[in-house]
Design an enzyme around this catalytic site. Structure first.
Site, mmCIF file in Angstrom:
data_model
loop_
_atom_site.group_PDB
_atom_site.id
_atom_site.type_symbol
_atom_site.label_atom_id
_atom_site.label_comp_id
_atom_site.label_asym_id
_atom_site.label_seq_id
_atom_site.Cartn_x
_atom_site.Cartn_y
_atom_site.Cartn_z
ATOM 1 N N GLY A 16 -26.352 17.045 23.809
ATOM 2 C CA GLY A 16 -27.806 16.898 23.658
ATOM 3 C C GLY A 16 -28.188 15.670 22.838
ATOM 4 O O GLY A 16 -29.107 14.932 23.199
ATOM 5 N N HIS A 48 -20.529 22.041 33.993
ATOM 6 C CA HIS A 48 -21.451 21.891 35.124
ATOM 7 C C HIS A 48 -22.659 21.103 34.645
ATOM 8 O O HIS A 48 -23.163 21.358 33.550
ATOM 9 C CB HIS A 48 -22.036 23.234 35.566
ATOM 10 C CG HIS A 48 -21.086 24.284 35.979
ATOM 11 N ND1 HIS A 48 -21.106 24.823 37.244
ATOM 12 C CD2 HIS A 48 -20.124 24.956 35.304
ATOM 13 C CE1 HIS A 48 -20.192 25.781 37.329
ATOM 14 N NE2 HIS A 48 -19.581 25.869 36.158
ATOM 15 N N TYR A 211 -13.529 25.375 38.885
ATOM 16 C CA TYR A 211 -14.089 24.244 39.642
ATOM 17 C C TYR A 211 -13.283 22.980 39.374
ATOM 18 O O TYR A 211 -12.499 22.916 38.428
ATOM 19 C CB TYR A 211 -15.563 24.024 39.289
ATOM 20 C CG TYR A 211 -15.896 23.912 37.810
ATOM 21 C CD1 TYR A 211 -15.883 22.684 37.153
ATOM 22 C CD2 TYR A 211 -16.253 25.041 37.071
ATOM 23 C CE1 TYR A 211 -16.211 22.587 35.806
ATOM 24 C CE2 TYR A 211 -16.579 24.953 35.726
ATOM 25 C CZ TYR A 211 -16.556 23.719 35.097
ATOM 26 O OH TYR A 211 -16.879 23.622 33.761
ATOM 27 N N ASP A 290 -27.900 23.593 20.920
ATOM 28 C CA ASP A 290 -27.245 24.745 20.297
ATOM 29 C C ASP A 290 -27.684 24.950 18.850
ATOM 30 O O ASP A 290 -27.562 26.056 18.318
ATOM 31 C CB ASP A 290 -25.716 24.567 20.326
ATOM 32 C CG ASP A 290 -25.108 25.004 21.653
ATOM 33 O OD1 ASP A 290 -25.869 25.265 22.606
ATOM 34 O OD2 ASP A 290 -23.865 25.080 21.741
#
Ligand code: FAD
Length: 378
Positions: A16, A48, A211, A290
């Site tokens: 962030g 992701h 993934y 967070d």
């Protein structure tokens, strides 16, 4: 101030903080970012980045770079962890940007490169903040200090900036851990199995999300959620093992067994969260990501929320200017709180995309699309 502009200091160059810095710099603000780590290394983890985030990356000119290094799955599959039956096949296309899965370290490097040269300062661990009312004194553990007009706390779940605003309080241990492992795709070639681009395997009380983390699809990644009664370690993570994984997923699908057999190194991370905070800013200090609304990672949207916060805070500061930071911080919270709290609660519940559902409210969201709601209208 040396160049006549108000100064913004961001604490933390995580997912962030770095984007907040780049967005604010693109908007013409004078911004420096202070990170405690001496440097960033390529830790073994994937992440992701949904279309809601890629729309923000466009603004700092990194969307194509991120897409270029990512795997871009067309679907999120949800499957029963034992039988392999599909419980959802959710399209990831059609939300106005690309859905990426990528190596976290590679993503972070692109984000940090988007900052103006010389404005990211490593080895700067925040020790103390003093908001005098006219500016903020920022003291670092290395004995240096600076002053800024406003401070953005992007310093993660154990945020020192949050502590300054709200007092010391440990985050809540959720009772779950996440195991993380990167597997070379070469190791999977010997199996007569299909390793899908983006699939979440669900058990009754645990799961494994899997993934690719590169465009070449040469790195496959899994991250779990597994109940674990107490976190008895001081460190942010500890080593786990293939044996521990095998015990945790005994009886699960052959694809999961193949992934565990192919695991060289695996780490184990405690999953923490906090209840929604009573305030997001006070005086000249404001929180994002967070530091403000940590969550269990089960929607893969924690960093996305930090980046959306960064975009909204930039919009609000552009609207008011730094001098009127109080109005900007109020607008920011008004325009972010509902969405961040909704994502936090769905993520903590770990229900997202288990069954066929429309994820447009998450991925279709464009933070720049709607006019800002004023505090009084909220
Ligand atoms: P962070 O990324 O934690 O960054 C905080 C930064 O502040 C760090 O660089 C830290 O070193 C620095 N810092 C801390 N204290 C100080 C200090 N005193 N002084 C200076 N610097 C300081 N989210 C997703 O969107 N998608 C996913 O797929 C996903 N998967 C996840 C899997 C797991 C197992 C976990 C645990 C989380 C996952 N998340 C995911 C969540 C995501 O990692 C976080 O929500 C995200 O990193 C939050 O970004 P942030 O910038 O707020 O904090």
């Amino acid at each position: 101030m040396s160049n006549g502009k108000e100064k913004i200091a961001i604490i933390g160059a995580g997912l962030g903080g770095a984007v907040a810095g780049a967005l604010l710099q693109h908007a013409g603000f004078d911004v420096n970012v202070y990170e405690q780590a001496p440097a960033f290394s390529r830790l073994g983890a994937g992440i992701h980045m949904g279309p809601n985030v890629l729309k923000i990356f466009e603004r700092i000119g990194v969307d194509k770079k991120v897409i270029g290094i990512s795997s871009t799955p067309s679907h999120w599959f949800s499957r029963d962890g034992i039988t392999g039956e599909y419980t959802a096949r959710v399209p990831l296309e059609g939300y106005g940007q690309t859905y990426c899965t990528v190596h976290r370290g590679d993503l972070q490097a692109i984000q940090c490169d988007a900052l103006q040269p010389g404005t990211l300062h490593f080895g700067k661990k925040l020790a103390r903040l003093d908001d005098s009312g006219t500016d903020v004194l920022i003291e670092f553990e290395d004995g240096t200090s600076i002053r800024a007009d406003i401070v953005i706390g992007a310093d993660g779940i154990n945020s020192r900036v949050r502590e300054t605003l709200l007092g010391q309080e440990k985050p809540n241990y959720s009772g779950w851990v996440g195991h993380r492992a990167l597997i070379s795709s070469d190791k999977l070639k010997k199996y007569d199995l299909t390793f899908e681009d983006c699939v979440k395997w669900w058990g009754p009380d645990r799961h494994m999300m899997v993934y690719y983390t590169t465009a070449r699809r040469d790195e496959y990644y899994y991250v779990t959620g597994v109940p674990h009664p107490a976190w008895e370690f001081d460190s942010a993570f500890v080593d786990s093992s293939r044996d521990e994984m095998a015990a945790a997923f005994e009886g699960y699908h052959p694809i999961i067994q193949a992934l565990i057999e192919s695991t060289d190194g695996v780490t184990k991370w405690p999953l923490f969260n906090r209840n929604p905070l009573p305030l997001w800013s006070k005086g000249r200090l404001v929180l994002l990501g967070d530091a403000c609304h940590p969550m269990k990672p089960h929607m893969a949207q924690g960093a996305a929320m930090a980046i959306e916060d960064a975009a909204m805070l930039t919009r609000c500061l552009q609207e008011t200017g730094v001098n009127d930071f109080r109005t900007a911080f109020g607008l920011y919270e008004t325009n972010r709180r509902d969405r961040a709290t909704r994502v936090q609660s769905v993520s903590n519940a770990n229900t997202f995309l288990l069954k066929q559902e429309d994820p447009a409210w998450v991925y279709g969201y464009d933070i720049y699309a709607a006019p800002l709601k004023s505090e009084t209208a909220a």
